[in-house]
Design a protein around this motif. Sequence first.
Motif, PDB file in Angstrom:
ATOM      1  N   MET A 107      35.392   0.160  66.316  1.00 56.45           N
ATOM      2  CA  MET A 107      35.361  -1.267  65.660  1.00 56.45           C
ATOM      3  C   MET A 107      36.220  -2.077  65.692  1.00 56.45           C
ATOM      4  O   MET A 107      37.591  -1.764  65.625  1.00 56.45           O
ATOM      5  N   PHE A 108      36.127  -3.449  66.132  1.00 57.54           N
ATOM      6  CA  PHE A 108      37.213  -4.407  66.138  1.00 57.54           C
ATOM      7  C   PHE A 108      36.979  -5.636  65.248  1.00 57.54           C
ATOM      8  O   PHE A 108      37.798  -5.705  64.236  1.00 57.54           O
ATOM      9  N   CYS A 109      35.978  -6.306  65.485  1.00 58.32           N
ATOM     10  CA  CYS A 109      35.655  -7.614  64.427  1.00 58.32           C
ATOM     11  C   CYS A 109      35.298  -7.089  63.192  1.00 58.32           C
ATOM     12  O   CYS A 109      35.275  -7.757  62.173  1.00 58.32           O
ATOM     13  N   GLY A 110      34.240  -5.959  63.188  1.00 60.46           N
ATOM     14  CA  GLY A 110      33.372  -5.749  61.956  1.00 60.46           C
ATOM     15  C   GLY A 110      32.391  -6.549  61.657  1.00 60.46           C
ATOM     16  O   GLY A 110      31.891  -6.322  60.500  1.00 60.46           O
ATOM     17  N   GLY A 144      29.982  -8.071  63.869  1.00 61.14           N
ATOM     18  CA  GLY A 144      28.847  -8.186  64.891  1.00 61.14           C
ATOM     19  C   GLY A 144      29.096  -9.417  65.893  1.00 61.14           C
ATOM     20  O   GLY A 144      28.149  -9.790  66.643  1.00 61.14           O
ATOM     21  N   GLN A 145      30.423  -9.480  66.189  1.00 60.46           N
ATOM     22  CA  GLN A 145      30.587 -10.606  67.145  1.00 60.46           C
ATOM     23  C   GLN A 145      31.315 -10.250  68.633  1.00 60.46           C
ATOM     24  O   GLN A 145      31.158 -10.899  69.588  1.00 60.46           O
ATOM     25  N   CYS A 146      31.963  -9.050  68.542  1.00 61.61           N
ATOM     26  CA  CYS A 146      32.835  -8.717  69.870  1.00 61.61           C
ATOM     27  C   CYS A 146      31.870  -7.687  70.837  1.00 61.61           C
ATOM     28  O   CYS A 146      32.198  -7.531  71.719  1.00 61.61           O
ATOM     29  N   GLY A 147      31.143  -6.775  70.073  1.00 61.35           N
ATOM     30  CA  GLY A 147      30.334  -5.769  70.948  1.00 61.35           C
ATOM     31  C   GLY A 147      31.321  -4.686  71.006  1.00 61.35           C
ATOM     32  O   GLY A 147      30.641  -3.664  71.891  1.00 61.35           O
ATOM     33  N   ASP A 148      32.451  -4.372  70.657  1.00 62.12           N
ATOM     34  CA  ASP A 148      33.198  -3.092  70.911  1.00 62.12           C
ATOM     35  C   ASP A 148      32.706  -1.917  70.165  1.00 62.12           C
ATOM     36  O   ASP A 148      32.927  -1.013  70.459  1.00 62.12           O
ATOM     37  N   CYS A 149      31.767  -2.017  69.367  1.00 59.22           N
ATOM     38  CA  CYS A 149      31.119  -0.889  68.444  1.00 59.22           C
ATOM     39  C   CYS A 149      29.799  -0.403  68.888  1.00 59.22           C
ATOM     40  O   CYS A 149      29.231   0.226  68.107  1.00 59.22           O
ATOM     41  N   CYS A 153      28.603  -2.086  63.656  1.00 64.57           N
ATOM     42  CA  CYS A 153      29.330  -2.489  62.252  1.00 64.57           C
ATOM     43  C   CYS A 153      28.300  -3.427  61.793  1.00 64.57           C
ATOM     44  O   CYS A 153      28.706  -3.823  60.342  1.00 64.57           O
TER      45      CYS A 153
END
Length: 106
Positions: free
Chosen positions: A59-62, A64-69, A82
């Motif tokens: 989890m990075f942005c939390g 729904g914007q970055c896609g890391d999750c 997230c």
Amino acid sequence: MNRIEQHPFLEVPQRRGLVFYYNQRAVPALEGDTIAAALTANGIRAFRETRKRKESRGMFCGIGQCGDCMMVVNGKPNVRTCVTLVEDGMRVETQIGLGGDSHETV
Ligand code: FES
């Protein structure tokens, strides 16, 4: 689980428990959790792995914007965990790369 259960000023509401599966392992959660929140509460921080470098992402942005999750949820890749609520019996798996696209480069 790793959760805030008491707070000096705020009421912590009671929520119904449920069980979902992370990489075939039963994991407890609470109704209303996102998948990412439920995994984090259980000490799981690595949600996907980059294809080329095998680096873990979580989890990075939390929001729904970055896609890391992104993870594979009930067989569907690229689910942003997230912003996706966990469900009883849901199957969540670590995603490798972009989730099955043979042309992926990330
Ligand atoms: S943490 Fe950025 S989209 Fe989920």
